[in-house]
Scaffold this motif. Sequence first.
Motif, PDB file in Angstrom:
ATOM      1  N   ARG A 215      47.118  39.390  47.598  1.00  0.00           N
ATOM      2  CA  ARG A 215      46.450  38.397  48.433  1.00  0.00           C
ATOM      3  C   ARG A 215      47.348  37.918  49.573  1.00  0.00           C
ATOM      4  O   ARG A 215      47.035  36.937  50.234  1.00  0.00           O
ATOM      5  N   ALA A 216      48.448  38.604  49.806  1.00  0.00           N
ATOM      6  CA  ALA A 216      49.349  38.216  50.892  1.00  0.00           C
ATOM      7  C   ALA A 216      48.699  38.522  52.249  1.00  0.00           C
ATOM      8  O   ALA A 216      47.757  39.311  52.348  1.00  0.00           O
TER       9      ALA A 216
ATOM     10  N   ALA B  70      41.863  43.113  52.328  1.00  0.00           N
ATOM     11  CA  ALA B  70      42.024  42.739  50.921  1.00  0.00           C
ATOM     12  C   ALA B  70      40.961  41.756  50.447  1.00  0.00           C
ATOM     13  O   ALA B  70      40.548  41.807  49.287  1.00  0.00           O
ATOM     14  N   ARG B  71      40.498  40.871  51.330  1.00  0.00           N
ATOM     15  CA  ARG B  71      39.469  39.905  50.905  1.00  0.00           C
ATOM     16  C   ARG B  71      38.164  40.607  50.532  1.00  0.00           C
ATOM     17  O   ARG B  71      37.518  40.244  49.555  1.00  0.00           O
ATOM     18  N   ALA B  72      37.782  41.613  51.304  1.00  0.00           N
ATOM     19  CA  ALA B  72      36.572  42.373  50.977  1.00  0.00           C
ATOM     20  C   ALA B  72      36.774  43.152  49.675  1.00  0.00           C
ATOM     21  O   ALA B  72      35.866  43.222  48.834  1.00  0.00           O
ATOM     22  N   LEU B  73      37.968  43.699  49.496  1.00  0.00           N
ATOM     23  CA  LEU B  73      38.278  44.425  48.262  1.00  0.00           C
ATOM     24  C   LEU B  73      38.241  43.472  47.070  1.00  0.00           C
ATOM     25  O   LEU B  73      37.703  43.803  46.011  1.00  0.00           O
ATOM     26  N   GLU B  74      38.789  42.291  47.261  1.00  0.00           N
ATOM     27  CA  GLU B  74      38.794  41.266  46.213  1.00  0.00           C
ATOM     28  C   GLU B  74      37.365  40.903  45.804  1.00  0.00           C
ATOM     29  O   GLU B  74      37.035  40.872  44.607  1.00  0.00           O
ATOM     30  N   ALA B  75      36.501  40.652  46.775  1.00  0.00           N
ATOM     31  CA  ALA B  75      35.105  40.311  46.478  1.00  0.00           C
ATOM     32  C   ALA B  75      34.404  41.470  45.767  1.00  0.00           C
ATOM     33  O   ALA B  75      33.659  41.264  44.802  1.00  0.00           O
TER      34      ALA B  75
ATOM     35  N   GLU C 230      38.636  45.739  28.570  1.00  0.00           N
ATOM     36  CA  GLU C 230      39.283  46.856  29.252  1.00  0.00           C
ATOM     37  C   GLU C 230      40.167  46.404  30.414  1.00  0.00           C
ATOM     38  O   GLU C 230      41.274  46.902  30.570  1.00  0.00           O
ATOM     39  N   ILE C 231      39.675  45.484  31.258  1.00  0.00           N
ATOM     40  CA  ILE C 231      40.350  45.150  32.500  1.00  0.00           C
ATOM     41  C   ILE C 231      40.548  43.644  32.622  1.00  0.00           C
ATOM     42  O   ILE C 231      39.604  42.877  32.470  1.00  0.00           O
ATOM     43  N   THR C 232      41.777  43.233  32.916  1.00  0.00           N
ATOM     44  CA  THR C 232      42.080  41.850  33.298  1.00  0.00           C
ATOM     45  C   THR C 232      42.364  41.875  34.787  1.00  0.00           C
ATOM     46  O   THR C 232      43.156  42.695  35.260  1.00  0.00           O
ATOM     47  N   LEU C 233      41.703  40.982  35.541  1.00  0.00           N
ATOM     48  CA  LEU C 233      41.875  40.914  36.987  1.00  0.00           C
ATOM     49  C   LEU C 233      42.784  39.742  37.330  1.00  0.00           C
ATOM     50  O   LEU C 233      42.567  38.620  36.858  1.00  0.00           O
ATOM     51  N   GLU C 234      43.803  40.009  38.137  1.00  0.00           N
ATOM     52  CA  GLU C 234      44.747  38.970  38.530  1.00  0.00           C
ATOM     53  C   GLU C 234      45.048  39.064  40.014  1.00  0.00           C
ATOM     54  O   GLU C 234      44.999  40.154  40.605  1.00  0.00           O
ATOM     55  N   ALA C 235      45.375  37.934  40.599  1.00  0.00           N
ATOM     56  CA  ALA C 235      45.849  37.884  41.985  1.00  0.00           C
ATOM     57  C   ALA C 235      47.364  37.985  41.967  1.00  0.00           C
ATOM     58  O   ALA C 235      48.018  37.531  41.029  1.00  0.00           O
TER      59      ALA C 235
ATOM     60  N   GLY D 168      48.584  48.396  53.019  1.00  0.00           N
ATOM     61  CA  GLY D 168      47.561  47.534  52.442  1.00  0.00           C
ATOM     62  C   GLY D 168      46.162  48.026  52.743  1.00  0.00           C
ATOM     63  O   GLY D 168      45.979  48.900  53.585  1.00  0.00           O
ATOM     64  N   PRO D 169      45.168  47.523  52.041  1.00  0.00           N
ATOM     65  CA  PRO D 169      45.354  46.589  50.931  1.00  0.00           C
ATOM     66  C   PRO D 169      45.925  47.301  49.706  1.00  0.00           C
ATOM     67  O   PRO D 169      45.603  48.447  49.428  1.00  0.00           O
TER      68      PRO D 169
END
Length: 164
Positions: free
Chosen positions: A83-84, A92-97, A115-120, A130-131
């Motif tokens: 998220r830098a 990255a913001r579009a990828l994050e969403a 299965e998956i943990t999502l973290e910033a 990037g991203p």
Amino acid sequence: MNESREWSSQSIQAEIDALKHTKGALLPILHALQDRFGFIPSDAVPLIAASLQQTRAEVHGVISFYHHFRTAPPGRHVVQICRAEACQSVGARALEAHAKARLGVDYHQTTPDREITLEAVYCLGNCACGPSIRVDDQVRGRVTQEAFDELLDELQTRPLEVMA
């Protein structure tokens, strides 16, 4: 992959005892516990507090302040999205969403199938590409939404065992 291992009060205390005499011992103890178990078990808080002569609130405050520390076991895979600013400037913001929608979870959450943990994360040191994301311990750059979907398909695919 950081896979959670079983813990006990004795194994937690052993980690605490190994580090409690170091200067500023709280953070090294928390890191050691998370490295060993994949998260910081709630039962660790009173043990740490007693060993360092701190209150439970002080220990909990440090755990909750740093996003790095988990208080529940992570999924089989941990996916971190950078998220830098450098990554944000290239999508990255579009990828994050997209990741949140595709997984159906927000940051610091795990998919129902575990299965998956999502973290910033705030900089993976891969700014020119990037991203960027980190999957378990592997950094990937120039991640598009399509590449993210392909990655998830790989991560969530498990071989079937055929019974003879």
